[in-house]
Enzyme design. Structure first.
Site, PDB file in Angstrom:
ATOM      1  N   HIS A 111       0.838  -1.199   0.000  1.00 49.02           N
ATOM      2  CA  HIS A 111       0.000   0.000   0.000  1.00 49.02           C
ATOM      3  C   HIS A 111       0.873   1.249   0.000  1.00 49.02           C
ATOM      4  O   HIS A 111       1.775   1.388   0.824  1.00 49.02           O
ATOM      5  CB  HIS A 111      -0.916   0.015   1.228  1.00 49.02           C
ATOM      6  CG  HIS A 111      -2.149  -0.816   1.059  1.00 49.02           C
ATOM      7  ND1 HIS A 111      -3.277  -0.639   1.821  1.00 49.02           N
ATOM      8  CD2 HIS A 111      -2.439  -1.819   0.194  1.00 49.02           C
ATOM      9  CE1 HIS A 111      -4.211  -1.508   1.456  1.00 49.02           C
ATOM     10  NE2 HIS A 111      -3.711  -2.240   0.467  1.00 49.02           N
TER      11      HIS A 111
ATOM     12  N   TYR B 190      -9.290   5.407   7.653  1.00 49.66           N
ATOM     13  CA  TYR B 190      -9.451   5.726   9.071  1.00 49.66           C
ATOM     14  C   TYR B 190     -10.462   6.858   9.164  1.00 49.66           C
ATOM     15  O   TYR B 190     -10.258   7.924   8.581  1.00 49.66           O
ATOM     16  CB  TYR B 190      -8.129   6.183   9.681  1.00 49.66           C
ATOM     17  CG  TYR B 190      -7.066   5.124   9.790  1.00 49.66           C
ATOM     18  CD1 TYR B 190      -6.858   4.444  10.998  1.00 49.66           C
ATOM     19  CD2 TYR B 190      -6.255   4.798   8.699  1.00 49.66           C
ATOM     20  CE1 TYR B 190      -5.865   3.469  11.104  1.00 49.66           C
ATOM     21  CE2 TYR B 190      -5.272   3.827   8.805  1.00 49.66           C
ATOM     22  CZ  TYR B 190      -5.076   3.169  10.002  1.00 49.66           C
ATOM     23  OH  TYR B 190      -4.102   2.207  10.103  1.00 49.66           O
TER      24      TYR B 190
ATOM     25  N   PRO C  18      -4.092  -0.208  18.707  1.00 48.35           N
ATOM     26  CA  PRO C  18      -3.891  -0.673  17.331  1.00 48.35           C
ATOM     27  C   PRO C  18      -4.015   0.414  16.272  1.00 48.35           C
ATOM     28  O   PRO C  18      -3.732   0.144  15.100  1.00 48.35           O
ATOM     29  CB  PRO C  18      -4.989  -1.728  17.162  1.00 48.35           C
ATOM     30  CG  PRO C  18      -6.057  -1.320  18.128  1.00 48.35           C
ATOM     31  CD  PRO C  18      -5.340  -0.737  19.304  1.00 48.35           C
TER      32      PRO C  18
ATOM     33  N   LYS D  97       1.333  -0.521  15.163  1.00 46.23           N
ATOM     34  CA  LYS D  97       2.735  -0.609  15.576  1.00 46.23           C
ATOM     35  C   LYS D  97       3.087  -1.852  16.393  1.00 46.23           C
ATOM     36  O   LYS D  97       4.271  -2.116  16.623  1.00 46.23           O
ATOM     37  CB  LYS D  97       3.110   0.635  16.400  1.00 46.23           C
ATOM     38  CG  LYS D  97       3.042   1.935  15.619  1.00 46.23           C
ATOM     39  CD  LYS D  97       3.926   1.883  14.389  1.00 46.23           C
ATOM     40  CE  LYS D  97       3.786   3.090  13.508  1.00 46.23           C
ATOM     41  NZ  LYS D  97       4.436   2.905  12.205  1.00 46.23           N
TER      42      LYS D  97
ATOM     43  N   TYR E 137       3.912   6.544  10.236  1.00 46.00           N
ATOM     44  CA  TYR E 137       3.069   5.422   9.853  1.00 46.00           C
ATOM     45  C   TYR E 137       3.888   4.328   9.165  1.00 46.00           C
ATOM     46  O   TYR E 137       3.705   3.129   9.448  1.00 46.00           O
ATOM     47  CB  TYR E 137       1.958   5.902   8.930  1.00 46.00           C
ATOM     48  CG  TYR E 137       0.860   4.885   8.712  1.00 46.00           C
ATOM     49  CD1 TYR E 137      -0.224   4.803   9.582  1.00 46.00           C
ATOM     50  CD2 TYR E 137       0.885   4.013   7.633  1.00 46.00           C
ATOM     51  CE1 TYR E 137      -1.235   3.875   9.378  1.00 46.00           C
ATOM     52  CE2 TYR E 137      -0.109   3.084   7.421  1.00 46.00           C
ATOM     53  CZ  TYR E 137      -1.179   3.012   8.293  1.00 46.00           C
ATOM     54  OH  TYR E 137      -2.180   2.081   8.103  1.00 46.00           O
TER      55      TYR E 137
END
Length: 423
Positions: free
Chosen positions: A104, A233, A325, A329, A417
């Protein structure tokens, strides 16, 4: 005298020896099992460490209290940083991931249903993440253990650590009703938050830092195509939502919910309806609905134990730290922990150097705390808190609007990220 030292046994007989001795009671010294590194826990941290050590020619034994089927069926995270992908490649356990994983280049942030994209690759000079479930990583690592004859003992019960602050630690456990003993040079505690390893550090010598969040994640797994090619998200007035996936035909969705909410209050139809509202009209239009094949509610917690070393005991993964979550990580921190630990052990056995082991806790914790910060921040950015007043909500929306318009803000988000460098 029968030689049962794994360190001196032909590699092809190691696993047979470990399983044979697992059924023998503790007797004379010649009946004791010995290895260089005893690894407690067959989650991703312990299994990846075993492979890193195997590649370096360092003997180890992995002890796991659960059965193999249980370990392989645990539903966990699914976003791998490039560092984790590279480590799996380094130990030759990346073949299926390369074939079936989904690279991604970005993800979307949605605010009350309106989404904007974070271009991970463009903001980080080409870095990206891999969508590949932790369940699949675990299966691949277990298969590698079997192929390489790395001793892996499932259903090792009543594991106890002894003399970890001495030069001769050992582990005891029960296997099929018989007491066993494993002598070793070092112990790697990779047995998770509820394992026995962290408790082996005297309470007076360890500090813990914790934040428990006042909500949980309701997760649903379904064999339906994802509603988008990348993750979404969503911060919505009704609460957080996440659209994720495990494959082109298997979707993973999450909803923020109360911790005391029984699963019976969340039939599949209600979950799909709520996801459609929180993710927004575009995602809802592309959402394929279907029966859940797994459903659960998980609490959110931030937790760190310091130090991550005591004597010959080294903690790694969830045994030392937990992250919510939101930032994906958990597994990646476990991978960076064992990378540091394996490096220290390789230097010790190859050069007689102790610098890497001595620096392990400080080095690992530096990265842990940065990941904790990001996960805490991202959770605060995307969730609705019970005590959130109108001012706090306006601040949250203002920050999201700033991120939408600022390349600098997006770069900070993207760098964290995809994973900060190993240092």
């Amino acid at each position: 005298m029968r030689d049962t030292s794994i360190a001196r046994t032909h590699p092809a007989s190691r696993v047979r020896l470990a399983l044979a001795l697992a059924a023998e009671p503790i007797g004379q010294a010649e009946d004791l099992l010995r290895t260089k590194v005893a690894i407690i826990g067959a989650g991703p941290a312990g299994l990846l460490l075993s492979q890193l050590l195997h590649v370096a020619g360092i003997d180890c034994v992995v002890l796991e209290q659960r059965g193999q089927a249980y370990v392989e069926s645990r539903i966990r995270a699914g976003i791998l940083e490039q560092i984790t992908v590279d480590l799996l490649g380094r130990v030759g356990v990346d073949g299926r991931m390369r074939r079936e994983g989904l690279p991604h280049d970005g993800f979307s942030l949605a605010v009350d249903g309106e989404a904007f994209r974070i271009d991970l690759r463009g903001l980080t000079d080409g870095a990206k993440v891999m969508v590949y479930g932790q369940t699949e990583v675990t299966k691949d690592l277990i298969e590698a253990c079997h192929q390489r004859d790395t001793p892996l003992v499932f259903e090792a019960l009543n594991v106890a650590l002894h003399d970890v602050d001495s030069g001769a630690p050992h582990v005891t456990y029960d296997k099929e009703g018989e007491a066993q003993r494993l002598d070793c040079d070092f112990i790697a505690g990779c047995d998770g938050f509820h394992g026995v390893s962290r408790a082996a550090i005297p309470p007076a010598l360890r500090k813990t830092f914790e934040r428990v969040y006042p909500f949980g994640w309701l997760g649903i797994l379904a064999d339906v195509p994802p509603c988008d090619e990348e993750l979404i998200y969503s911060n919505h007035e009704r609460g957080f939502a996440l659209a994720s996936m495990r494959s082109p035909t298997r979707s993973r969705y999450y909803l923020q919910c109360g911790l005391d909410a029984p699963l019976t209050d969340w039939p599949d139809e209600r979950i799909w309806d709520e996801l459609a509202i929180r993710l927004g009209p575009k995602a809802a239009a592309a959402m394929a609905r279907g029966p859940s094949i797994e459903k659960s509610i998980a609490p959110l917690r931030s937790f760190v134990c310091e130090p991550m070393r005591h004597g010959r005991l080294f903690l790694a993964g969830d045994a030392a730290h937990i992250v919510p979550p939101t930032g994906a990580k958990g597994l990646n921190l476990a991978a960076s922990d064992v990378n540091f630990l394996a490096g220290g052990l390789i230097d010790f056995y190859g050069k007689g150097a102790t610098d890497g082991l001595d620096a392990y806790s400080q080095k690992a914790l530096a990265r842990v705390w940065k990941a904790e910060r990001f996960s805490w921040w991202f959770t605060g950015l995307t969730h609705r808190f019970p005590d959130m007043d109108p001012f706090a909500r306006k601040m949250q929306l203002a920050e999201l609007d700033y991120i939408r318009a600022s390349r600098a803000a997006q770069t900070t988000l993207a760098e964290n990220y995809v994973g900060l460098p190993l240092r």
